[in-house]
Scaffold this active site. Structure first.
Site: not given
Ligand code: GLC
Length: 612
Positions: A259, A301
């Site tokens: 993440d 991500e």
């Molecule tokens: C990522 C997640 C999102 C979250 C962010 C902070 O982008 O997909 O939902 O708000 O991380 O952890």
């Protein structure tokens, strides 16, 4: 120390020098490196035999996750089932959906109401009590493995919740724990940081620092004020986070979604995103996984502009992530929907298709987050579209505020300064299923269903691995009930995070219902994707011109097989001028199809296979 097991020893030998080199480059700390190595061995030793055997099988078949039967589905445990235990009884439905891996949205302990959808982790080793226990997670993983499925979870490594034990100790003034975050006693340095740091949540959580009067300190909080950024300059943070990662891997998790990984390293005077040290850390993490649990995959991500995304694959010799989200293609797809113009999409697909085959993208139409309009504005400028007005058009279009738009949804983080709003809504609502249902217009409804299936057909044909968002397979529309929940009201992403409607899913066998038409339509496509050799990972994929800016044509080809996908992004009837010689068969109907001049109804498509 006991004599190391041969397998571990061999893996360690392969990576030791590079791992040590990178570790020393960041931390110059021999003791901490020795501690890390000792812990890697410990996590290897306590890894269950079943998982170790799985690792060994996968080591021998390193491309296992690229096979054409890979298909993901992401879901919230408590939207889809009661809890982890109840999930076990619902694996059958997921199998029926064609899923080969399940991404369980964040389920670790998080403070209620200050959780950012679970992305503010309070305890990395504890499941949210209302969802179950770590033991139950392990049982679910075993059950998935038995049934040929993999399990994916988020590893929220950029920050912890402000209620995490480290944050609590830091708040009490314990210097050891304060050094695991970014604390400042006045605003000077935070202001200098702010000058170069963009904002992630400009309206829901403005700024990148939060002042806590009870501590008389500023803390770096790139996301919400209760998500405290971890300081990876501290080797204790890196080591401990790696132990958490290995602990979770040992529960049987196969895929870790890293993440917000671009944010994990901060340097004053920079945007604090995608810095070289981030790559060093991801590379070390990849080696750590290959030493302890090589059956485990890293999914980055990286929601960034295209040139920032690809480096997260690393190089062929020194790989970082196994998979990355195909975020630019996703956003560009919706751009084509709103403009009925596929030129930018075609160009984007050509860029992705020209990348080395080792790079595996995860394709998707929708996920739990908003859609940010990260498009190639340089190219759009050539087509006469300017960034700010174009973004405004897209948001107006998808909120249904443009004549002819059937989409429904809401804006997210509508920044009055940059006018850079993002968009939230489900695939079905964006395709017009919600508005047609509301107007009780049958014709519009079937058109919207056709459109929804067409977009999935296009997504399933791309290079890489498809990922479905739970509920999309039955056309679930926006859920406005979040507005009644004080804890969710301000975050419009909850519009597409509604409860799964089992009563609607019950209609999936009835082809005359919206749910049945979509479910069976997708199933047929997924079956073809799993069984037709032309969907194999070795196929060459390209686009070709179809003589109409609303029609996208994609080709998949192997030595033996060839197929064309022709997709009409216009709501009206169009003709694809293909002039394809040879005879083709419509893969869905089995009928012969003429690919000279192909007429396509609005928002319809054809998958055509070349007959030998
Ligand atoms: C990522 C997640 C999102 C979250 C962010 C902070 O982008 O997909 O939902 O708000 O991380 O952890």
């Amino acid at each position: 120390m006991a004599k190391m097991d041969d397998i571990f020893q061999k893996r360690m030998e392969r990576h030791h020098d590079e791992l040590r080199w990178l570790y020393m480059e960041l931390y110059h700390n021999d003791d901490m490196f020795a501690e890390l190595c000792g812990q890697l061995y410990r996590y290897y030793k306590i890894r269950r035999v079943k998982l170790r055997n799985r690792d060994e099988r996968r080591e021998k078949d390193s491309g296992w996750f690229k096979k054409q039967d890979m298909l993901g589905m992401m879901l919230y445990i408590d939207n889809f089932a009661e809890d982890l235990k109840d999930m076990r009884g619902k694996i059958g439905y997921l199998k029926e959906c064609g899923a080969s891996f399940i991404h369980l949205m964040p389920f670790l302990e998080t403070p209620e109401g200050r959780s950012d959808g679970g992305y503010a982790v309070q305890d990395f080793r504890k499941v949210r009590p209302d969802l179950g226990t770590m033991e139950e997670l392990g049982v679910l993983a075993d059950e998935c493995h038995k049934r040929g499925m993999d399990l994916c979870m988020d590893f929220v490594m950029n920050h912890t919740s402000s209620e995490h034990e480290w944050a609590i100790k830091a708040r009490e003034g314990d210097g050891e724990y304060m050094s695991r975050y970014f604390f400042f006693h006045d605003s000077d340095i935070p202001c200098t940081y702010e000058a170069a740091m963009p904002q992630v949540f400009p309206t829901t959580a403005p700024g990148n620092f939060t002042y806590f009067p009870e501590m008389d300190h500023f803390v770096m909080t790139t996301f919400y004020s209760y998500q405290w950024d971890l300081n990876y300059k501290n080797p204790r943070v890196f080591n401990e986070m790696m132990y958490h990662f290995l602990y979770l891997a040992n529960q049987g998790i196969d895929i870790f979604r890293l993440d917000a990984v671009p944010y994990i390293w901060k340097e004053l005077g920079t945007a604090c995103r995608n810095l070289p040290q981030v790559h060093t850390i991801v590379r070390m993490m990849r080696m750590i996984a290959e030493i302890v649990c090589p059956g485990v995959l890293l999914l980055g991500e990286v929601v960034m502009e295209p040139e920032k995304v690809v480096p997260y694959f690393g190089t062929v010799d020194k790989p970082e992530c196994h998979m990355l989200y195909n975020v630019t293609t996703m956003a560009t797809t919706w751009n084509s929907v709103a403009t009925r113009d596929i030129r930018l999409l075609k160009q984007q697909l050509d860029i992705v298709n020209a990348l080395p085959k080792e790079y595996t993208f995860l394709n998707y139409l929708r996920c739990h987050d908003d859609i940010g309009w990260g498009l190639d504005y340089g190219s759009l400028a050539y087509m006469g579209m300017k960034e700010i007005p174009h973004k405004r058009y897209l948001n107006d279009y998808f909120t249904g505020n443009v004549p002819g738009s059937v989409s429904r949804g809401e804006l997210y983080n509508d920044d009055p300064v940059t006018r850079d709003a993002r968009f939230c809504g489900t695939t079905a609502s964006m395709c017009g299923i919600e508005s047609a249902g509301f107007e009780n217009d049958k014709q519009k409804l079937w058109h919207a269903v056709r459109f929804d299936i067409m977009l999935h057909a296009y997504m399933l044909m791309q290079a890489g691995i498809p990922m479905l968002y739970s509920g999309d397979e039955i056309g679930q529309v926006n859920d406005y009930s979040y507005k009644e929940d004080a804890m969710k009201r301000l975050d419009s992403r909850y519009i597409h995070r509604g409860k799964f409607h089992w009563e609607l899913a019950a209609r999936r066998a009835d082809g005359s219902s919206v749910e049945g038409k979509l479910f069976q339509g997708l199933k047929q496509l997924e079956e073809l994707r799993k069984t037709e050799p032309v969907f194999g990972e070795a196929a060459c994929i390209c686009t070709r011109d179809a003589g109409d800016i609303s029609i996208l044509c994609m080709i998949r080809e192997t030595d033996e097989d060839r197929m064309l996908g022709v997709f009409n992004f216009h709501d009206g009837k169009r003709t694809a001028w293909l002039n394809e010689p040879g005879s083709y068969m419509d893969m869905l109907s089995g009928e012969q199809v003429d690919l000279t001049a192909l007429e396509l109804e609005g928002h319809s498509f054809v998958w055509a296979k070349c007959l030998k």
